[in-house]
Design an enzyme around this catalytic site. Structure first.
Site, PDB file in Angstrom:
ATOM      1  N   GLU A  49       0.807  -1.218   0.000  1.00 31.31           N
ATOM      2  CA  GLU A  49       0.000   0.000   0.000  1.00 31.31           C
ATOM      3  C   GLU A  49       0.841   1.270   0.000  1.00 31.31           C
ATOM      4  OE1 GLU A  49      -0.491  -2.622   1.883  1.00 31.31           O
ATOM      5  OE2 GLU A  49      -2.583  -3.279   1.692  1.00 31.31           O
ATOM      6  N   PHE A 111     -11.325  -7.124  14.432  1.00 35.03           N
ATOM      7  CA  PHE A 111     -10.316  -7.660  13.532  1.00 35.03           C
ATOM      8  C   PHE A 111      -9.935  -6.617  12.477  1.00 35.03           C
ATOM      9  CE2 PHE A 111      -9.311 -10.028   9.553  1.00 35.03           C
ATOM     10  CZ  PHE A 111      -8.067 -10.473   9.970  1.00 35.03           C
ATOM     11  N   GLN A 112      -8.661  -6.381  12.331  1.00 32.40           N
ATOM     12  CA  GLN A 112      -8.121  -5.411  11.374  1.00 32.40           C
ATOM     13  C   GLN A 112      -8.708  -4.022  11.547  1.00 32.40           C
ATOM     14  OE1 GLN A 112      -8.075  -7.228   7.380  1.00 32.40           O
ATOM     15  NE2 GLN A 112      -6.030  -7.950   7.932  1.00 32.40           N
ATOM     16  N   LYS A 161     -17.215  -0.615   6.492  1.00 30.54           N
ATOM     17  CA  LYS A 161     -17.669  -1.553   5.467  1.00 30.54           C
ATOM     18  C   LYS A 161     -19.177  -1.452   5.244  1.00 30.54           C
ATOM     19  CE  LYS A 161     -17.165  -6.400   4.124  1.00 30.54           C
ATOM     20  NZ  LYS A 161     -16.615  -7.708   4.518  1.00 30.54           N
ATOM     21  N   MET A 470      24.555   8.757   1.621  1.00 39.18           N
ATOM     22  CA  MET A 470      24.387  10.077   2.217  1.00 39.18           C
ATOM     23  C   MET A 470      24.726  10.051   3.708  1.00 39.18           C
ATOM     24  SD  MET A 470      23.769  13.180   1.939  1.00 39.18           S
ATOM     25  CE  MET A 470      22.965  13.655   0.425  1.00 39.18           C
TER      26      MET A 470
HETATM   27  C1  LIG Z   1      18.593  14.635   1.508  1.00 36.32           C
HETATM   28  C2  LIG Z   1      17.838  15.902   1.206  1.00 36.32           C
HETATM   29  C3  LIG Z   1      18.537  17.064   0.936  1.00 36.32           C
HETATM   30  C4  LIG Z   1      17.857  18.232   0.579  1.00 36.32           C
HETATM   31  N1  LIG Z   1      18.590  19.330   0.222  1.00 36.32           N
HETATM   32  C5  LIG Z   1      17.948  20.383  -0.305  1.00 36.32           C
HETATM   33  C6  LIG Z   1      18.660  21.502  -0.832  1.00 36.32           C
HETATM   34  O1  LIG Z   1      19.903  21.544  -0.826  1.00 36.32           O
HETATM   35  N2  LIG Z   1      17.966  22.518  -1.377  1.00 36.32           N
HETATM   36  C7  LIG Z   1      16.590  22.504  -1.427  1.00 36.32           C
HETATM   37  O2  LIG Z   1      16.006  23.440  -1.961  1.00 36.32           O
HETATM   38  N3  LIG Z   1      15.901  21.498  -0.914  1.00 36.32           N
HETATM   39  C8  LIG Z   1      16.531  20.434  -0.370  1.00 36.32           C
HETATM   40  N4  LIG Z   1      15.790  19.386   0.109  1.00 36.32           N
HETATM   41  C9  LIG Z   1      14.322  19.494   0.099  1.00 36.32           C
HETATM   42  C10 LIG Z   1      13.822  20.285   1.296  1.00 36.32           C
HETATM   43  O3  LIG Z   1      13.806  19.449   2.425  1.00 36.32           O
HETATM   44  C11 LIG Z   1      12.398  20.843   1.055  1.00 36.32           C
HETATM   45  O4  LIG Z   1      11.548  19.792   0.726  1.00 36.32           O
HETATM   46  C12 LIG Z   1      12.338  21.836  -0.071  1.00 36.32           C
HETATM   47  O5  LIG Z   1      13.354  22.811   0.054  1.00 36.32           O
HETATM   48  C13 LIG Z   1      10.983  22.531  -0.061  1.00 36.32           C
HETATM   49  O6  LIG Z   1      10.738  23.128  -1.278  1.00 36.32           O
HETATM   50  P1  LIG Z   1       9.802  24.410  -1.419  1.00 36.32           P
HETATM   51  O7  LIG Z   1      10.258  25.488  -0.518  1.00 36.32           O
HETATM   52  O8  LIG Z   1       9.724  24.657  -2.857  1.00 36.32           O
HETATM   53  O9  LIG Z   1       8.444  24.011  -0.747  1.00 36.32           O
HETATM   54  P2  LIG Z   1       7.253  23.022  -1.048  1.00 36.32           P
HETATM   55  O10 LIG Z   1       7.313  21.997   0.000  1.00 36.32           O
HETATM   56  O11 LIG Z   1       7.148  22.629  -2.461  1.00 36.32           O
HETATM   57  O12 LIG Z   1       6.078  24.010  -0.657  1.00 36.32           O
HETATM   58  C14 LIG Z   1       5.459  24.808  -1.586  1.00 36.32           C
HETATM   59  C15 LIG Z   1       5.110  26.154  -0.987  1.00 36.32           C
HETATM   60  O13 LIG Z   1       4.342  26.840  -1.962  1.00 36.32           O
HETATM   61  C16 LIG Z   1       3.068  27.168  -1.459  1.00 36.32           C
HETATM   62  N5  LIG Z   1       2.108  26.973  -2.527  1.00 36.32           N
HETATM   63  C17 LIG Z   1       1.592  25.821  -2.994  1.00 36.32           C
HETATM   64  N6  LIG Z   1       0.746  26.054  -4.010  1.00 36.32           N
HETATM   65  C18 LIG Z   1       0.719  27.393  -4.197  1.00 36.32           C
HETATM   66  C19 LIG Z   1       0.035  28.264  -5.104  1.00 36.32           C
HETATM   67  N7  LIG Z   1      -0.799  27.795  -6.047  1.00 36.32           N
HETATM   68  N8  LIG Z   1       0.245  29.582  -5.008  1.00 36.32           N
HETATM   69  C20 LIG Z   1       1.079  30.086  -4.046  1.00 36.32           C
HETATM   70  N9  LIG Z   1       1.754  29.314  -3.180  1.00 36.32           N
HETATM   71  C21 LIG Z   1       1.576  27.980  -3.255  1.00 36.32           C
HETATM   72  C22 LIG Z   1       2.844  26.268  -0.282  1.00 36.32           C
HETATM   73  O14 LIG Z   1       1.977  26.880   0.640  1.00 36.32           O
HETATM   74  C23 LIG Z   1       4.263  26.078   0.251  1.00 36.32           C
HETATM   75  O15 LIG Z   1       4.612  27.111   1.135  1.00 36.32           O
HETATM   76  C24 LIG Z   1      16.451  18.229   0.517  1.00 36.32           C
HETATM   77  C25 LIG Z   1      15.750  17.074   0.830  1.00 36.32           C
HETATM   78  C26 LIG Z   1      16.421  15.903   1.152  1.00 36.32           C
HETATM   79  C27 LIG Z   1      15.624  14.685   1.425  1.00 36.32           C
HETATM   80  C1  LIG Z   2      12.735   5.563   4.940  1.00 38.98           C
HETATM   81  C2  LIG Z   2      14.008   6.221   5.278  1.00 38.98           C
HETATM   82  N1  LIG Z   2      14.844   5.669   6.189  1.00 38.98           N
HETATM   83  C3  LIG Z   2      16.037   6.262   6.480  1.00 38.98           C
HETATM   84  C4  LIG Z   2      16.390   7.438   5.889  1.00 38.98           C
HETATM   85  C5  LIG Z   2      17.717   8.114   6.231  1.00 38.98           C
HETATM   86  N2  LIG Z   2      18.581   8.164   5.053  1.00 38.98           N
HETATM   87  C6  LIG Z   2      18.682   9.265   4.276  1.00 38.98           C
HETATM   88  S1  LIG Z   2      19.672   9.036   2.958  1.00 38.98           S
HETATM   89  C7  LIG Z   2      20.011   7.459   3.397  1.00 38.98           C
HETATM   90  C8  LIG Z   2      20.906   6.600   2.553  1.00 38.98           C
HETATM   91  C9  LIG Z   2      20.318   6.240   1.246  1.00 38.98           C
HETATM   92  O1  LIG Z   2      21.075   5.230   0.682  1.00 38.98           O
HETATM   93  P1  LIG Z   2      20.964   4.903  -0.859  1.00 38.98           P
HETATM   94  O2  LIG Z   2      19.572   4.710  -1.268  1.00 38.98           O
HETATM   95  O3  LIG Z   2      21.904   3.806  -1.176  1.00 38.98           O
HETATM   96  O4  LIG Z   2      21.424   6.256  -1.530  1.00 38.98           O
HETATM   97  P2  LIG Z   2      22.883   6.926  -1.626  1.00 38.98           P
HETATM   98  O5  LIG Z   2      22.919   7.996  -0.592  1.00 38.98           O
HETATM   99  O6  LIG Z   2      23.888   5.875  -1.375  1.00 38.98           O
HETATM  100  O7  LIG Z   2      22.920   7.465  -2.994  1.00 38.98           O
HETATM  101  C10 LIG Z   2      19.358   7.128   4.582  1.00 38.98           C
HETATM  102  C11 LIG Z   2      19.474   5.836   5.275  1.00 38.98           C
HETATM  103  C12 LIG Z   2      15.472   7.993   4.972  1.00 38.98           C
HETATM  104  N3  LIG Z   2      15.701   9.158   4.376  1.00 38.98           N
HETATM  105  N4  LIG Z   2      14.309   7.361   4.664  1.00 38.98           N
END
Ligand SMILES: Cc1cc2nc3c(=O)[nH]c(=O)nc-3n(C[C@H](O)[C@H](O)[C@H](O)COP(=O)(O)OP(=O)(O)OC[C@H]3O[C@@H](n4cnc5c(N)ncnc54)[C@H](O)[C@@H]3O)c2cc1C
Ligand SMILES: Cc1ncc(C[n+]2csc(CCOP(=O)(O)OP(=O)(O)O)c2C)c(N)n1
Ligand SMILES: [Mg+2]
Lengths: 556, 163
Positions: A49, A111-112, A161, A470
């Protein structure tokens, strides 16, 4: 005529224009599945799911239409939770239908039985437990309205259900009214005027574009606005595709793994124009040193985003598209010549870079090649989470909206493959790539069976470093290379794994094999896994260490 | 600073959970929450007292407004409003000291609503200051149990113009 609850759901979905749902059956949703059997709505049977929720999410992001997923009560419903949380964090419109035990059985640990509205309370935009079949149609109408308007988000409908068996007169309400839900209307013109003036006065302005530009379908307007004002544009991870990253005014991604020039531009700017972006901590770094000299204009449809993390001087509350249209009319064009020169210098001095070494395969090179081969195609990229995701963000230059789909806010490993399934279902003609890691892909790899069943020609590019890369990178930099639980000594043979599922597997170990493998994958009308055996300890740079100022980048 | 919010919500199951859940999830401090039906039976009214600086309160109000079941949020703190709370206090009251306690009850215009063998239950209604004061006055006798309803508040009506 009276219809059963299950029939009402099917009919309502048709009224909402739903063509496809992603789901998995079980006891509590048996009556619904019995009616879906005769319904023109296409049902995609996932293998878990969580995959249904992510596929609905990927479908929604790729098409701009709401995604729908269905799960049975109890474990089916709880399996959706990660997917719902993911959609909530990234503001994606999905509607989740969950089965529930009979009304009279609720609360007795039947159940469930799981209190799924309770469990998902903090991760939904809204939720309903339907207690009266006469309310069902209106509830579904309300759910679609709430999910898709304002700031989009997931809505859950829990269906006992007996409600799906009970009968009611079917009448689909064209609209529903709410006392407590209003979507912001037109933005105050005086505010727009103030913004227009502030822009005219700025000398070092920067546009910071986020996911809201894409959900507002306002990429055209953003481009016109930037070109008219000659203001450089940086985008967030979720804003990739809101502005072509090959455009001379583009700075690429900002933030922790953003480009150095984007981070410098934001840090030294005198005006930040935030458009549908939410000042996430991955973007701002240390807040008290963030862009110290900048005034902030913030366009967002959610008033709660204004001033949540960063002080905003001119809020423009409303939908991006009409606000940008009005701004384009009114804006005073600033003199950005000096500023653009400075930015050119930063671009020349601190480009994104990596070194290709003889005999080793670099992940950045793989991404560049995927970009080269798909840039002129109708392509959609999804990503997993980790280094693979960040290399994709840095080296895959998104050109159009809804072409780059990534789990930003929740950072859900295992998102990419089911999201690719949803994207391919929604855009059958697109070339779809899931840029994956060896760790992430194992979290939802069962969805390969879904892709095979429905003949989805998705391409899964595993950047295989045999590490949770990472996390390993953080351990290298901050924990003295103590690689606690981040190494996979034994990985499955991904080529054989693909074959076991009835997909095609390939392995690439050398740079010169990359291009031919990609060409073959795209030409293959089946799901393909390419296992790219990459340099194991390659790092993602530049990097702003967590909690540091944006200018304190390492590795650039 | 403490703020008093008057929140109109749909009178439906689950609404209280949504509101309470919002406060815990976002780390806001609820000091008290009182809820009951209004004159319009499909609408309930919550009075929430919450502590936080201006930025926090602004977020609380905005986040509350985002809940679909929340119809209206008013921060009445700066307005002229009437607030009341009801408290029941069970105190130690051996017959010999009852007179003293009854005097205190009189001063606060409170009421004795139960007399036990060695205890009295006192009911008192008033604003925050009064409730705090009666509690303090009764403390020396030994408070055995205390229950408060939480504060409810209403903005005062518009006054007639003075000429
Ligand atoms: C490992 C990792 C590393 C990351 N590193 C980075 C990084 O280096 N740089 C980076 O940018 N992000 C990074 N992220 C992602 C980060 O965590 C955020 O998800 C991201 O920055 C959010 O993007 P956003 O500000 O565009 O917001 P979103 O989450 O896309 O939010 C959208 C915003 O727009 C508004 N909005 C929506 N629809 C409308 C509309 N029609 N009109 C007006 N407003 C609207 C919402 O209210 C909200 O405030 C990383 C994520 C991970 C997992
Ligand atoms: C469901 C979940 N569990 C743990 C993490 C923490 N986490 C962030 S990046 C990462 C490693 C990802 O490994 P891989 O998919 O091999 O990507 P790589 O960084 O090696 O490119 C982990 C464990 C996460 N983001 N999501
Ligand atoms: Mg890895």
């Amino acid at each position: 005529m009276k219809l059963t609850g299950a029939e009402i759901i099917c009919k309502a979905l048709e009224y909402e224009g739903v063509e496809v749902v992603f789901g998995y059956p079980g006891g509590a949703v048996l009556p619904l599945y019995d009616k879906l059997y005769d319904s023109p709505i296409r049902h995609i049977l996932v293998r878990h799911e969580q995959g249904a929720a992510h596929a609905a999410d990927g479908y929604a992001r790729a098409t701009g239409k709401p995604g729908v997923c269905i799960a049975t009560s109890g474990p089916g419903a709880t399996n959706l939770v990660t997917g719902i949380a993911n959609a909530y964090m990234d503001s994606v419109p999905i509607i989740a239908f969950t089965g529930q035990v009979n009304l009279s059985a609720i609360g007795r640990d039947s159940f469930q039985e799981a209190d799924i509205t309770g469990i998902t309370l903090p991760i939904v935009k809204h939720s309903y437990l339907v207690k009266d079949v006469n309310q069902l149609a209106a509830t579904i109408r309300a759910a679609f309205h709430i999910a898709t308007t304002g700031r989009p988000g997931p809505v859950l409908i829990d269906l006992p259900k007996d409600i799906t068996i009970a009968q009611a007169e079917f009448e689909y309400p064209p609209q529903v009214t709410f006392r407590g839900y209003r979507v912001p209307g037109r933005c105050d013109s005086a505010q727009v005027y103030q913004a227009a003036r502030a822009i005219g006065e700025a000398r070092k302005p920067v546009i910071y574009a986020g996911g809201g530009v894409i959900s507002s379908n306002a990429a055209e307007e953003l481009r016109e606005f930037a070109e008219k004002t000659r203001i450089p544009v940086t985008n967030t991870l979720l804003g990739k595709g809101s502005f072509p990253e090959t455009h001379p005014l583009s700075l690429g991604m900002v933030g922790m793994h953003g480009t150095a020039y984007a981070n410098y531009a934001v840090s030294y700017s005198d005006l930040i124009i935030a458009i549908g972006a939410r000042f996430d901590d991955r973007v701002t770094g240390r807040l008290d040193t963030f862009a110290p000299n900048a005034r902030v204009i913030h366009i967002d449809i959610d008033p709660a985003e204004i001033g949540k993390n960063v002080r905003v001087h001119i809020p423009l509350i409303g939908d991006v598209k009409p606000i940008l249209k009005e701004l384009i009319q009114r804006v005073e064009v600033p003199d950005t010549r000096e500023w653009l020169k400075q930015i050119e210098q930063w671009k020349a001095e601190y480009p994104l870079r990596y070194t290709n070494e003889e005999g080793v395969l670099k992940p950045q090179y793989v991404i560049e090649q995927i970009w080269e081969i798909t840039r002129d195609k109708n392509a959609v990229i999804t990503t997993e989470v980790g280094q693979n995701q960040m290399w994709a963000a840095q080296y895959y230059k998104a050109l159009r909206p809804r072409t780059f789909i990534s789990s930003g806010g929740l950072g859900t490993m295992g998102f990419g493959l089911p999201a690719a399934v949803g994207a391919q279902i929604g855009r059958p003609d697109a070339v779809v790539f899931d840029i994956a890691g060896d760790g992430s892909i194992q979290m939802t790899v069962q969805e390969l069976a879904t892709a095979v069943q429905y003949n989805l020609p998705i391409n899964i590019a595993i950047l295989n470093n045999r590490f949770l890369g990472m996390v390993r990178q953080w351990q290298e930099l901050f924990n003295n290379k103590r690689y606690s639980q981040t190494e996979f000594p034994d990985l499955p043979d991904f080529v054989k794994l693909a074959e076991a599922y009835g997909a095609v597997g390939m392995r690439v170990t050398r740079s010169e094999e990359v291009r031919p493998a990609l060409e073959r994958a795209i030409a293959t009308p089946k799901p393909v896994i390419i296992d790219f055996v990459i340099a194991r300890e390659e790092n993602v740079f530049p990097m702003v260490p967590a909690g540091e100022s944006l200018t304190k980048m390492v590795g650039c | 600073m403490r703020h008093t919010l008057a929140v109109l919500v749909e009178n439906q199951p689950g609404v209280l959970t949504r509101v309470a859940g919002l406060f815990s999830r976002r780390g806001y401090n609820i000091e008290s929450l009182a809820v009951g039906e209004t004159h319009e039976p499909t609408i309930s009214r919550m009075t929430i007292v919450v502590d936080g600086d201006d930025l926090v309160i602004e977020q609380v109000v905005k986040q509350l407004n985002k809940l679909i079941d929340v119809i209206d949020v008013q921060d009445v703190t700066q307005a002229e409003y009437v607030d009341r709370e009801l408290v029941l206090i069970k105190v130690n009251a051996e017959p010999s000291i009852r007179g003293e306690i009854m005097q205190i009850v009189d001063i606060f215009r409170a009421r004795i609503v139960d007399i036990g063998y060695n205890t009295l239950i006192i009911e008192c209604t008033g604003d925050e200051g009064k409730i705090r004061a009666i509690e303090k006055s009764l403390k020396p006798f030994g408070i055995l149990e205390l229950v408060r309803t939480g504060k409810i508040a209403m903005v005062r009506g518009q006054k007639y113009e003075e000429d």
